[in-house]
Enzyme design. Structure first.
Site, PDB file in Angstrom:
ATOM      1  N   ALA A 165       0.809  -1.211   0.000  1.00 32.35           N
ATOM      2  CA  ALA A 165       0.000   0.000   0.000  1.00 32.35           C
ATOM      3  C   ALA A 165       0.844   1.263   0.000  1.00 32.35           C
ATOM      4  CB  ALA A 165      -0.944  -0.007   1.213  1.00 32.35           C
ATOM      5  N   ASP A 166       1.943   1.240   0.736  1.00 32.00           N
ATOM      6  CA  ASP A 166       2.804   2.420   0.824  1.00 32.00           C
ATOM      7  C   ASP A 166       3.245   2.903  -0.554  1.00 32.00           C
ATOM      8  OD1 ASP A 166       2.874   0.491   2.929  1.00 32.00           O
ATOM      9  OD2 ASP A 166       4.599   1.465   3.861  1.00 32.00           O
ATOM     10  N   GLY A 167       3.458   1.944  -1.458  1.00 31.80           N
ATOM     11  CA  GLY A 167       3.960   2.275  -2.783  1.00 31.80           C
ATOM     12  C   GLY A 167       3.042   3.199  -3.566  1.00 31.80           C
ATOM     13  N   TYR A 169       1.536   5.865  -2.419  1.00 37.12           N
ATOM     14  CA  TYR A 169       1.962   7.236  -2.124  1.00 37.12           C
ATOM     15  C   TYR A 169       3.338   7.512  -2.711  1.00 37.12           C
ATOM     16  CZ  TYR A 169       3.107  11.519   0.397  1.00 37.12           C
ATOM     17  OH  TYR A 169       3.465  12.816   0.705  1.00 37.12           O
TER      18      TYR A 169
END
Length: 383
Positions: A165-167, A169
Site C-alpha cells: 500500500a505504501d507504494g 503514495y
C-alpha cells in the site's frame, strides 16, 4: 505558470463555482476554524525543530523522502527559503537520484535498500521532491534520473510494481507530476495499469480500504478480535496519494472518476473509524488490537480530508468536523511545545499489539505527514 501560483489557483477554484456533489463555502456549517497565525506557528514550530535537530540531509530512501514531500508543502505555504534550501541540499547530496545503479539489466522492484533496487517505489518517492524543485528552479538536471527510471519502467511488460500500500503514495504522484512536466499520456496509462494491479491484491470492496499487502488480506489474516486488519499508516499512504493524484490529473481524464470514487469511499469509512479523541488507532477497524494515539496515519488522513475540502472534492459539511477534530489532536497532543511531533509509530508494516508508541516516538516520515496536514489546514483558514 509556476508551482506556487498553480497551487494557489487550484485552491481558489472551489470558491468560484460549484462542483457536482460538493458544497460551496456558502453552505459550510457555522463552525469555528483555527486561527491562521496559530496554524502557521504550529507548522513552523514543527518544521524548524526537525531541521534544527537534523541539520544534515539523509539518503534518498523513502523515510527521508516522505519528510521532504511535507517540507515542500511547508515551503509552498510559507515561502521560507530555509525550507527550500533544506530540500535542495538533500537532492544535491543524493545526486538527484534514488537508487544509483547504472545497469538497467540488474534493476529490481522487490524490497531492497541497495543500489540495484532502482524500480522499487521506496527509492522513487524522492522524485516527487526533485520534480517540485525542478518546477521552481527550471534546472532539468534535477529530473533527468526520474525521467530515465520511469521511462525505462514503463517500457517493461510488468504491471506488478506496486505490491504494497505504501507504494501508492511513493510513486503515483511521481507519475502524475511527470505527466505535468512532459505531457506524455503514457504516464497516466501506466499509472492506471499499476494501480489496477495493486487493487487486485489489496483492495477491499466492502470498506473501500486497502490491506497493507497480500499477506494481510482477510480472512487469511485477522486482527486480534477476528476483524479485517487495516493498518492506519498504510491506508494513510493511499488516501494521501490519491489526493496528490487528483490534484494533478486532468479534470476530464477517463480514469479520474475511478480514483475519485475510491478516495470518497475511503473518506466515508475512515470518518466512521475516527476515535473520539480525533486520532485513528493503528488497526483501523479494531481499536483494541493496538489502542492509543498514532500520528502518522492520522496526519495523512487529515491532509487527505483537508485537500478534498479545499479543492471541492469532499462535502465540507460532512468532513470538516472530522478534519478539525483530527487537527486538534495533531496540534494539541502530538505536537509538543518544543516542536517535536510525537506518537509516531516506528517504521514497520502493521499494527503491532503492545508496541510502545508514546509522546517521544518521532520520525521523519511522520513529521512530513504532519507538515502536509498543517499546510492544507493553513490553506483552508487563510482564505
Amino acid at each position: 505558470m509556476n508551482t506556487l501560483s498553480l497551487r494557489t489557483l487550484l485552491i481558489a477554484l472551489p470558491a468560484l463555482f460549484t462542483l457536482s456533489g460538493c458544497t460551496t463555502p456558502d453552505s459550510q456549517p457555522d463552525q469555528p476554524l483555527p486561527d491562521p497565525d496559530a496554524v502557521l506557528e504550529k507548522l513552523t514550530r514543527a518544521n524548524d525543530y526537525w531541521q534544527e535537530e537534523n541539520p544534515e540531509p539523509g539518503w534518498a530512501f523513502w523515510e527521508h523522502a516522505a519528510y521532504h514531500t511535507g517540507n515542500m508543502e511547508a515551503y509552498f505555504v510559507t515561502g521560507d527559503q530555509d525550507y527550500l534550501d533544506y530540500s535542495l541540499r538533500w537532492g544535491e547530496r543524493n545526486d538527484w537520484m534514488g537508487a544509483k545503479s547504472d545497469q538497467p539489466s540488474e534493476w529490481k522492484y522487490s524490497y531492497g535498500e541497495t543500489d540495484e533496487f532502482v524500480l522499487f517505489g521506496d527509492w522513487q518517492i524522492c522524485f516527487q521532491t526533485y520534480i517540485d524543485l525542478y518546477e521552481i528552479t527550471g534546472d532539468r538536471e534535477k529530473i533527468e534520473r526520474a525521467l530515465e527510471v520511469m521511462e525505462y519502467q514503463m517500457a517493461t511488460d510488468a504491471s506488478d510494481y506496486w505490491w504494497w500500500a505504501d507504494g501508492l503514495y511513493m510513486v503515483m504522484p511521481v507519475m502524475t507530476k511527470l505527466y505535468q512536466v512532459t505531457g506524455d499520456e503514457l504516464y497516466l496509462e501506466k499509472l492506471h495499469e499499476y494501480f489496477t494491479y495493486a487493487k487486485s491484491i489489496m483492495y477491499d470492496e466492502e470498506t473501500g480500504l486497502f490491506f497493507r499487502d497480500a499477506k494481510y488480506v482477510y480472512p487469511e489474516h485477522k486482527s486480534l478480535n477476528g476483524r479485517k486488519d487495516f493498518w492506519a499508516r498504510g491506508d494513510g499512504w493511499v488516501f494521501a496519494g490519491l489526493a496528490k493524484v487528483l490534484e494533478d490529473l486532468p479534470e476530464n481524464h477517463k480514469h479520474r472518476d475511478e480514483y475519485l470514487g475510491i478516495y470518497r469511499k475511503m473518506a466515508d469509512t475512515l470518518a466512521q473509524a475516527q476515535q473520539p479523541g480525533g486520532y485513528w488507532t493503528r488497526s483501523l477497524l479494531d481499536p483494541e488490537h493496538a489502542p492509543g494515539y498514532e500520528t502518522s496515519g492520522t496526519a495523512f488522513f487529515t491532509y487527505g480530508y483537508l485537500w478534498g475540502i479545499n479543492n471541492g472534492e469532499l462535502d465540507r459539511d460532512t468532513y470538516l468536523p472530522v478534519a478539525l477534530k483530527s487537527w486538534e489532536y495533531l496540534s494539541e497532543t502530538a505536537l509538543k511545545d518544543s516542536g517535536m511531533v510525537g506518537y509516531i509509530q516506528p517504521i514497520g508494516e502493521r499494527a503491532i499489539p503492545d508496541q510502545v508508541v508514546d509522546a517521544d516516538s518521532t520520525a521523519n516520515f511522520g513529521v512530513g505527514a504532519f507538515l502536509l496536514a498543517a499546510s492544507e489546514m493553513y490553506r483552508l483558514v487563510e482564505q
